[in-house]
Design an enzyme around this catalytic site. Sequence first.
Site, PDB file in Angstrom:
ATOM      1  N   ARG A 113      -7.502  -0.299  -6.600  1.00  0.00           N
ATOM      2  CA  ARG A 113      -7.734   0.800  -5.660  1.00  0.00           C
ATOM      3  C   ARG A 113      -7.892   2.096  -6.474  1.00  0.00           C
ATOM      4  O   ARG A 113      -7.067   2.395  -7.336  1.00  0.00           O
ATOM      5  CB  ARG A 113      -6.573   0.910  -4.659  1.00  0.00           C
ATOM      6  CG  ARG A 113      -6.418  -0.368  -3.831  1.00  0.00           C
ATOM      7  CD  ARG A 113      -5.520  -0.154  -2.632  1.00  0.00           C
ATOM      8  NE  ARG A 113      -6.118   0.742  -1.659  1.00  0.00           N
ATOM      9  CZ  ARG A 113      -5.442   1.299  -0.651  1.00  0.00           C
ATOM     10  NH1 ARG A 113      -4.141   1.079  -0.522  1.00  0.00           N
ATOM     11  NH2 ARG A 113      -6.043   2.091   0.213  1.00  0.00           N
ATOM     12  N   ASP A 158      -1.925  10.938  -2.121  1.00  0.00           N
ATOM     13  CA  ASP A 158      -2.383   9.905  -3.057  1.00  0.00           C
ATOM     14  C   ASP A 158      -2.746  10.493  -4.409  1.00  0.00           C
ATOM     15  O   ASP A 158      -2.619   9.835  -5.436  1.00  0.00           O
ATOM     16  CB  ASP A 158      -3.569   9.143  -2.479  1.00  0.00           C
ATOM     17  CG  ASP A 158      -3.071   8.154  -1.444  1.00  0.00           C
ATOM     18  OD1 ASP A 158      -2.888   8.548  -0.280  1.00  0.00           O
ATOM     19  OD2 ASP A 158      -2.790   7.004  -1.837  1.00  0.00           O
ATOM     20  N   ARG A 172       0.862  -1.181   0.000  1.00  0.00           N
ATOM     21  CA  ARG A 172       0.000   0.000   0.000  1.00  0.00           C
ATOM     22  C   ARG A 172       0.897   1.228   0.000  1.00  0.00           C
ATOM     23  O   ARG A 172       2.121   1.117   0.111  1.00  0.00           O
ATOM     24  CB  ARG A 172      -1.041  -0.007   1.142  1.00  0.00           C
ATOM     25  CG  ARG A 172      -0.674  -0.689   2.404  1.00  0.00           C
ATOM     26  CD  ARG A 172       0.435  -0.073   3.171  1.00  0.00           C
ATOM     27  NE  ARG A 172       0.238   1.352   3.359  1.00  0.00           N
ATOM     28  CZ  ARG A 172       1.192   2.217   3.603  1.00  0.00           C
ATOM     29  NH1 ARG A 172       2.458   1.809   3.685  1.00  0.00           N
ATOM     30  NH2 ARG A 172       0.942   3.494   3.756  1.00  0.00           N
ATOM     31  N   ALA A 200       0.826   5.184  -2.133  1.00  0.00           N
ATOM     32  CA  ALA A 200       0.651   5.499  -3.554  1.00  0.00           C
ATOM     33  C   ALA A 200       1.841   5.104  -4.443  1.00  0.00           C
ATOM     34  O   ALA A 200       1.671   4.355  -5.411  1.00  0.00           O
ATOM     35  CB  ALA A 200       0.309   6.976  -3.701  1.00  0.00           C
TER      36      ALA A 200
END
Length: 353
Positions: free
Chosen positions: A90, A240, A47, A49
């Site tokens: 995602r 992000d 996880r 970005a």
Amino acid sequence: MNVAQPIEWTGKGVVMLDQRRLPGEVIHHTYTDYREVAAAIKDMVIRGAPAIGVAAAMGVALGVERSSARTLDELRAEFPGICRTIAQTRPTAVDLFWAIERMTRRFEQLSAANTPFDALRRALVEEARAIHAEKRATDEAIGRFGAKLMPATGQVMTQCNAGALATAGIGTALGVIRVAIEEGHKLSVFVPETRPYLQGARLTAWELHEGGVPLTLITDNMVGHFMKQGKVDAVVVGADRIAANGDTANKIGTYQIAVLAREHSVPFYVAGPVSTFDLTISSGEQIPIEERSAEEVTHIRGVRIAPDVPAAHPAFDVTPARLISAIICERGVARAPYTESLRRLASIVMAIS
Ligand code: MRU
């Protein structure tokens, strides 16, 4: 600099450190199928970005390298499906889509040039590895620009985990702190635990502690208290997705820290690579916010902590540009008005590539 490696391309496949199990267990998985890489992104094995971007690029490369296609035409037919599977993991971190687009451009270039099949497979693996290497260089540059903004002595707050685990380099926000410390700043870090997924408590606290960086772990609802006491000298967080006007999506809870920082005249910095800029959208209102399972709110590591009631779990929030003192990227430091400064920094990258 000794930092954790969240992802590696190896001869056996894509190896990932399972971040769901940290800090208790350090476990690695080796993936040999792009669908497994997609599942690992969705399930938070990896996880953050920029790290998600590296994983996406390696997933595409793996899909091509291990494809059962026997001709370029068969591979051309299969390629969009590989990219789609990885894109549907995602929605918020734009690095994911940036990496897929870059891999697609390379694929199209190579296939338009009728590159021999094996050479094409190798070149896509090389492209993914180049993206990984660039992330490392990018973080170092962000660290150097950002370190200049850090106080000579004091306490810096962050949110979530924007460290090595999240970027595959030295980290963006944590990279700024690390470089500042290397350059002689005397800093310690306030780490909010970052409910509900606890990236602060589980990952940032682990990473800083392993790296010998002084820290204080706090719960999310202590932020205002410590700011009011004058104990926070600066905030630096990752990103992000950064819209053209500077509005920034980052882990849920970032916005409330920015509001408190403004109230207490604490500078609030965002650190993120240019690949995190999304200049196709004019403001943060257009950023898709991932909704995760409510069970991550009602349960902690499988243990129910609330009655069986409805719960909400937006995984990110958007901090308006007016609350951001500066945005640090690998090309320099952007200040308001961001519509101009971000475009200028992004165009330097485009002119070089
Ligand atoms: O849900 P996550 O853990 O992927 O969220 C990560 C963050 O919000 C980070 O702050 C962001 O991706 C920047 S990482 C350098």
